[in-house]
Scaffold this active site. Structure first.
Site, PDB file in Angstrom:
ATOM      1  CG  HIS A  72      -0.903   7.362  14.964  1.00 47.22           C
ATOM      2  ND1 HIS A  72      -1.359   8.538  15.506  1.00 47.22           N
ATOM      3  CD2 HIS A  72       0.044   6.718  15.706  1.00 47.22           C
ATOM      4  CE1 HIS A  72      -0.510   8.880  16.346  1.00 47.22           C
ATOM      5  NE2 HIS A  72       0.418   7.741  16.590  1.00 47.22           N
ATOM      6  CG  ASP A  98      13.055  34.376   0.811  1.00 46.15           C
ATOM      7  OD1 ASP A  98      12.837  33.073   1.191  1.00 46.15           O
ATOM      8  OD2 ASP A  98      12.014  35.028   0.748  1.00 46.15           O
ATOM      9  CD1 TRP A 104       6.368   2.646  12.115  1.00 51.68           C
ATOM     10  CD2 TRP A 104       7.560   4.110  11.157  1.00 51.68           C
ATOM     11  NE1 TRP A 104       7.663   2.807  13.031  1.00 51.68           N
ATOM     12  CE2 TRP A 104       8.391   3.738  12.154  1.00 51.68           C
ATOM     13  CE3 TRP A 104       8.124   5.035  10.328  1.00 51.68           C
ATOM     14  CZ2 TRP A 104       9.721   4.248  12.411  1.00 51.68           C
ATOM     15  CZ3 TRP A 104       9.116   5.601  10.378  1.00 51.68           C
ATOM     16  CH2 TRP A 104      10.283   5.105  11.691  1.00 51.68           C
ATOM     17  CB  SER A 107       8.565  17.211  -0.014  1.00 46.36           C
ATOM     18  OG  SER A 107       8.369  18.189   1.242  1.00 46.36           O
ATOM     19  CB  SER A 108      12.366  15.245   3.226  1.00 46.57           C
ATOM     20  OG  SER A 108      11.172  15.095   3.860  1.00 46.57           O
ATOM     21  CG  HIS A 127      18.780   5.110  14.702  1.00 44.12           C
ATOM     22  ND1 HIS A 127      18.085   4.816  15.847  1.00 44.12           N
ATOM     23  CD2 HIS A 127      19.776   6.139  15.059  1.00 44.12           C
ATOM     24  CE1 HIS A 127      18.584   5.519  16.893  1.00 44.12           C
ATOM     25  NE2 HIS A 127      19.758   6.303  16.204  1.00 44.12           N
ATOM     26  CD  GLU A 184      12.246  10.317   9.626  1.00 43.40           C
ATOM     27  OE1 GLU A 184      13.129  10.561   8.666  1.00 43.40           O
ATOM     28  OE2 GLU A 184      11.230  11.108  10.019  1.00 43.40           O
ATOM     29  CE1 TYR A 216      19.502  10.790  18.561  1.00 44.78           C
ATOM     30  CE2 TYR A 216      19.357   8.792  17.413  1.00 44.78           C
ATOM     31  CZ  TYR A 216      19.621   9.502  18.651  1.00 44.78           C
ATOM     32  OH  TYR A 216      19.748   8.826  19.595  1.00 44.78           O
ATOM     33  CB  SER A 270      19.898  24.851  22.019  1.00 47.18           C
ATOM     34  OG  SER A 270      20.007  23.602  22.323  1.00 47.18           O
ATOM     35  CG  HIS A 320      19.250   0.333  17.867  1.00 45.11           C
ATOM     36  ND1 HIS A 320      20.143   1.248  18.088  1.00 45.11           N
ATOM     37  CD2 HIS A 320      18.232   0.430  17.461  1.00 45.11           C
ATOM     38  CE1 HIS A 320      19.416   2.576  17.734  1.00 45.11           C
ATOM     39  NE2 HIS A 320      18.277   2.057  17.383  1.00 45.11           N
ATOM     40  CG  HIS A 321      15.379   0.184  15.263  1.00 45.83           C
ATOM     41  ND1 HIS A 321      14.482   0.490  15.864  1.00 45.83           N
ATOM     42  CD2 HIS A 321      16.207   1.091  14.831  1.00 45.83           C
ATOM     43  CE1 HIS A 321      14.566   1.804  16.167  1.00 45.83           C
ATOM     44  NE2 HIS A 321      15.883   2.017  15.804  1.00 45.83           N
ATOM     45  CB  THR A 327      22.342  12.096  24.335  1.00 45.34           C
ATOM     46  OG1 THR A 327      22.246  11.575  23.080  1.00 45.34           O
ATOM     47  CG2 THR A 327      20.815  12.477  24.429  1.00 45.34           C
ATOM     48  CE  LYS A 387      22.900  18.707  20.898  1.00 43.87           C
ATOM     49  NZ  LYS A 387      22.446  19.844  20.618  1.00 43.87           N
ATOM     50  NE  ARG A 393       5.247  -1.385  17.813  1.00 42.50           N
ATOM     51  CZ  ARG A 393       6.361  -0.925  17.185  1.00 42.50           C
ATOM     52  NH1 ARG A 393       7.484  -1.417  17.302  1.00 42.50           N
ATOM     53  NH2 ARG A 393       6.124   0.168  16.539  1.00 42.50           N
TER      54      ARG A 393
HETATM   55  C1  HEM Z   1      19.540   7.157  24.017  1.00 42.00           C
HETATM   56  C2  HEM Z   1      19.040   7.216  22.911  1.00 42.00           C
HETATM   57  C3  HEM Z   1      18.135   6.052  22.293  1.00 42.00           C
HETATM   58  C4  HEM Z   1      18.504   4.805  22.447  1.00 42.00           C
HETATM   59  C5  HEM Z   1      19.618   4.062  23.172  1.00 42.00           C
HETATM   60  C6  HEM Z   1      17.339   4.280  21.761  1.00 42.00           C
HETATM   61  C7  HEM Z   1      17.074   2.687  21.476  1.00 42.00           C
HETATM   62  C8  HEM Z   1      16.120   2.151  20.824  1.00 42.00           C
HETATM   63  C9  HEM Z   1      16.131   0.811  20.638  1.00 42.00           C
HETATM   64  C10 HEM Z   1      17.074  -0.309  20.961  1.00 42.00           C
HETATM   65  C11 HEM Z   1      14.863   0.455  20.057  1.00 42.00           C
HETATM   66  C12 HEM Z   1      14.453  -0.735  19.409  1.00 42.00           C
HETATM   67  C13 HEM Z   1      13.615  -1.563  20.246  1.00 42.00           C
HETATM   68  C14 HEM Z   1      12.946  -2.826  19.595  1.00 42.00           C
HETATM   69  O1  HEM Z   1      12.314  -2.795  18.667  1.00 42.00           O
HETATM   70  O2  HEM Z   1      13.291  -3.747  20.039  1.00 42.00           O
HETATM   71  C15 HEM Z   1      14.345   1.788  19.846  1.00 42.00           C
HETATM   72  C16 HEM Z   1      13.102   1.980  19.078  1.00 42.00           C
HETATM   73  C17 HEM Z   1      12.556   3.221  18.775  1.00 42.00           C
HETATM   74  N1  HEM Z   1      13.136   4.347  19.133  1.00 42.00           N
HETATM   75 FE1  HEM Z   1      14.772   4.751  20.186  1.00 42.00          FE
HETATM   76  N2  HEM Z   1      16.513   5.060  21.169  1.00 42.00           N
HETATM   77  C18 HEM Z   1      17.137   6.412  21.794  1.00 42.00           C
HETATM   78  C19 HEM Z   1      16.391   7.602  21.328  1.00 42.00           C
HETATM   79  C20 HEM Z   1      15.396   7.781  20.476  1.00 42.00           C
HETATM   80  C21 HEM Z   1      15.044   9.000  20.003  1.00 42.00           C
HETATM   81  C22 HEM Z   1      15.749  10.456  20.251  1.00 42.00           C
HETATM   82  C23 HEM Z   1      13.814   8.809  19.295  1.00 42.00           C
HETATM   83  C24 HEM Z   1      12.795   9.707  18.436  1.00 42.00           C
HETATM   84  C25 HEM Z   1      12.972  10.928  18.526  1.00 42.00           C
HETATM   85  C26 HEM Z   1      13.479   7.270  19.125  1.00 42.00           C
HETATM   86  C27 HEM Z   1      12.593   6.643  18.534  1.00 42.00           C
HETATM   87  C28 HEM Z   1      12.482   5.373  18.565  1.00 42.00           C
HETATM   88  C29 HEM Z   1      11.364   4.651  17.843  1.00 42.00           C
HETATM   89  C30 HEM Z   1      10.330   5.436  16.814  1.00 42.00           C
HETATM   90  C31 HEM Z   1      11.297   3.422  17.871  1.00 42.00           C
HETATM   91  C32 HEM Z   1      10.552   2.288  17.361  1.00 42.00           C
HETATM   92  C33 HEM Z   1      10.429   2.113  15.925  1.00 42.00           C
HETATM   93  C34 HEM Z   1       9.377   1.082  15.651  1.00 42.00           C
HETATM   94  O3  HEM Z   1       9.851  -0.219  16.034  1.00 42.00           O
HETATM   95  O4  HEM Z   1       8.297   1.270  15.194  1.00 42.00           O
HETATM   96  N3  HEM Z   1      14.435   6.752  19.920  1.00 42.00           N
HETATM   97  N4  HEM Z   1      15.132   2.686  20.394  1.00 42.00           N
HETATM   98 CU   LIG Z   2      16.935   3.456  16.461  1.00 44.64          CU
END
Ligand code: HEM
Ligand SMILES: [Cu+2]
Lengths: 54, 535
Positions: B78, B107, B143, B170-171, B254, B256, B258, B269, B303-304, B329, B332, B451
């Site tokens: 998924h 083009d 994933w 591709s990307s 990370h 990614e 963005y 915008s 931070h992950h 952010t 914006k 999860r």
């Molecule tokens: C203010 C901005 C953001 C902050 C401070 C933030 C912070 C964090 C942190 C600390 C985690 C890790 C949590 C953990 O695993 O314990 C996380 C996970 C995640 N964030 Fe964000 N995030 C922000 C914005 C975004 C944005 C814009 C996206 C996507 C468009 C995003 C997508 C994700 C995803 C996909 C995960 C989980 C990945 C995984 O473990 O599978 N975050 N974020």
């Molecule tokens: Cu992140």
């Protein structure tokens, strides 16, 4: 000449411009591709491990 | 090759080629945009079906529908399908359709490579999906592909890795094309700073892609070596380190997120000024904020990994760096609000989705800041709070922006207005379904539900049921979207004018063109110098 021509103003005949433009496109594209390749190699060489001081 | 308009007027008098060959051999940015968007829509439905399997299983505690191993295959596929198959290709579709007309180019700069960057995708997707039917099924690691778990899966692993390589190639090709187009094919007079926000955000996204995709490719290549060639990059027994993989993955991962959200920022915008009948507030600061976000996205990855046992100084560094992202952010969000301030607002479907984006994305941003606190994240990590966070940013942010862009530009592409009533219905059902789906997950997480587990303790039942009902509402509402788009493409509906939206001409070159835009030479007969000067 239609309005869309992307060629920069001035100089050379259009044929030349198109050639020049294609060259410019190609160089930029190849350059960017090489950067990607370089990063791939750096990742494989474990530069991260070195940066992280492990 | 349609790089430059002038030299081959005669050979391009014809329209598109007929039949299936048109789509296979096309080098036309509009066709390729359509291909990307169609592919994204199909993948969105496939990935969505997997999500519904997950939510159906989670409707009750205990195991009812699928076995746990299959459940984990579903969560893995998924995510991979949604990220690489649905959301990213959708944004690539918008880029192909809209960047050339927005900058006055005939083009994309490298049309044949453009064809190739798209046609790699279906093969990668089929390969990835086919692993479901292999011995032992698809990989079930999530994933994030963490070793050692991921190395325990059978035949599926090398195919998954090959698929990831293809998706990356591709990307990268698409990104190279976008950068070259923007640098070399802008109409004279259209300076970088005059360029629309959508092009700016995609330009920065393209650089992010070129810089991080190879790192992901390197990481999965090492997985392959560990599995088949007896290396121990990630195996402690051989002197390696599994945490190294996490660093590599999140150095990609990370940025990614963005990569997904920056083009979404770009679309929003474009839309908010049009429906506020005002120019974008603080455009230069928008560009600057986008660049800063792009830069910061490279230095916050760990931070992950707060729970993995990093040294305290590293935890502190990544915590503070992550919090910093809130600043650009915030710039914006402030600018979008200021654009609407005292504007003459109307709320057609694209604007509704843009506002939905704003509300949901800001909510997701707030939970992000909560999790950026390393000590607090020890608790949030790997529970449903995270799942809620990233769906608010990825779906509430990314997918709602895709919806917004689709309704905004569909009349420009097809020459037909979509059905406004159905469009609004689709928005409200999506918005309510989405919140019913993901809002309760915050509380499930705070209460301790982990999860990626198909079973849960009985006290979580009610909130999971709410979430599952929301999922089915959100999911089936997307069939309505397919119907709306189908109707519009068929030409059932009012004819759209060139400007489409009242006053849109002053918001971008593309609105000076007829709807639909001519197949070749979008700008035939349009005084582009004047249009650029009017910007
Ligand atoms: C203010 C901005 C953001 C902050 C401070 C933030 C912070 C964090 C942190 C600390 C985690 C890790 C949590 C953990 O695993 O314990 C996380 C996970 C995640 N964030 Fe964000 N995030 C922000 C914005 C975004 C944005 C814009 C996206 C996507 C468009 C995003 C997508 C994700 C995803 C996909 C995960 C989980 C990945 C995984 O473990 O599978 N975050 N974020
Ligand atoms: Cu992140």
């Amino acid at each position: 000449m239609t309005a869309v021509s992307p060629r920069p103003a001035g100089g050379a005949s259009f044929e030349m411009e198109e050639k020049r433009l294609r060259k410019k496109n190609l160089y930029l594209a190849v350059g960017l591709g090489l950067i990607a390749l370089l990063l791939y190699v750096l990742a494989l060489l474990n530069v991260f491990e070195w940066v992280l001081g492990r | 090759m349609a790089t430059v308009a002038d030299t081959h007027g005669a050979e391009h008098e014809h329209g598109p080629a007929k039949g299936i060959l048109r789509w296979i051999t096309t080098t036309n940015h509009k066709d390729i945009g359509t291909l990307y968007l169609t592919f994204a829509m199909i993948m969105f439905l496939v990935g969505g079906a997997m999500a519904l399997i997950i939510r159906a299983e989670l409707y009750q505690p205990g195991l009812q529908l699928v076995d746990p191993h299959f459940f984990n295959q579903m969560t893995t596929l998924h995510a991979l399908i949604m990220v690489f198959g649905a959301v990213m290709p959708a944004f690539a579709g918008f880029a192909n359709w809209m960047i050339p007309p927005m900058i006055g180019a005939p083009d994309m700069a490298l049309p044949r490579m453009n064809n190739w960057s798209f046609w790699i995708l279906p093969f990668a997707a089929v390969l990835l999906s086919a692993t479901l039917f292999m011995d032992g099924g698809a990989i079930a690691s999530g994933w994030t592909l963490y070793p050692p778990l991921v190395l325990q899966f059978g035949d599926a692993l090398p195919f998954t890795i090959f698929s990831v390589h293809l998706l990356g190639i591709s990307s990268i090709l698409a990104s190279i094309n976008i950068i070259v187009t923007i640098f070399n094919l802008r109409a004279p007079g259209l300076t970088m700073m005059k360029m629309p926000m959508f092009c700016w955000t995609w330009l920065i996204t393209a650089f992010l892609l070129i810089l991080v995709m190879p790192v992901l490719a390197g990481a999965v290549t090492m997985l392959l070596f560990d599995k088949f060639f007896d290396t121990s990059f990630f195996d402690a027994a051989g002197g390696g380190d599994p945490v190294l993989f996490q660093h590599l993955f999140w150095f990609f991962g990370h940025p990614e997120v963005y990569i997904i959200i920056l083009p979404a920022f770009g679309i929003v915008s474009q839309i908010i000024p049009t429906f506020s009948r005002k120019p974008l507030f603080g455009k230069n600061s928008m560009i600057f904020a986008t660049a800063v976000i792009g830069f910061l996205s490279f230095i916050v990855w760990a931070h992950h990994q707060f729970t993995v046992g990093m040294p305290v100084p590293a935890e502190l560094y990544f915590m503070y760096a992550t919090m910093l992202i809130a600043v650009p952010t915030g710039v914006k969000v402030f600018n979008w609000l200021a654009t609407m301030w005292k504007g003459s607002l109307t709320f057609e479907t694209p604007m509704l989705h843009a506002l939905g984006f704003l509300v949901l994305f800001v909510f997701g941003g707030f939970t992000g800041i909560m999790m950026s606190q390393a000590p607090a994240d020890l608790y949030y990590h790997d529970n449903y709070f995270i799942v809620a966070h990233f769906h608010y940013t990825l779906v509430g942010g990314g997918v709602f922006a895709i919806f917004a862009g689709l309704f905004y530009w569909l009349p420009k592409w097809t020459g037909t207005m979509y059905d406004e009533k159905l469009g609004k219905l689709h928005f409200w059902l999506s918005f309510l379904g989405f919140n019913l789906l993901f809002m309760p997950q915050h509380f499930l997480g705070l209460a301790g539900m982990p999860r990626r587990i198909p079973d849960y303790a009985v006290q979580f039942t009610e909130f999971n049921q709410m979430s599952s009902v929301g999922a089915f509402i959100f999911g089936f509402t997307q069939l309505l979207l397919v119907y709306i788009v189908y109707k519009c493409v068929k030409g059932e509906g009012e004819k759209a004018s060139g400007e489409v939206w009242e006053g849109a001409k002053s918001h971008g070159l593309e609105w000076n063109l007829p709807s639909p835009m001519p197949y070749h030479h979008s700008f035939e007969g349009v005084d582009i110098q004047k249009a650029v000067a009017d910007e």
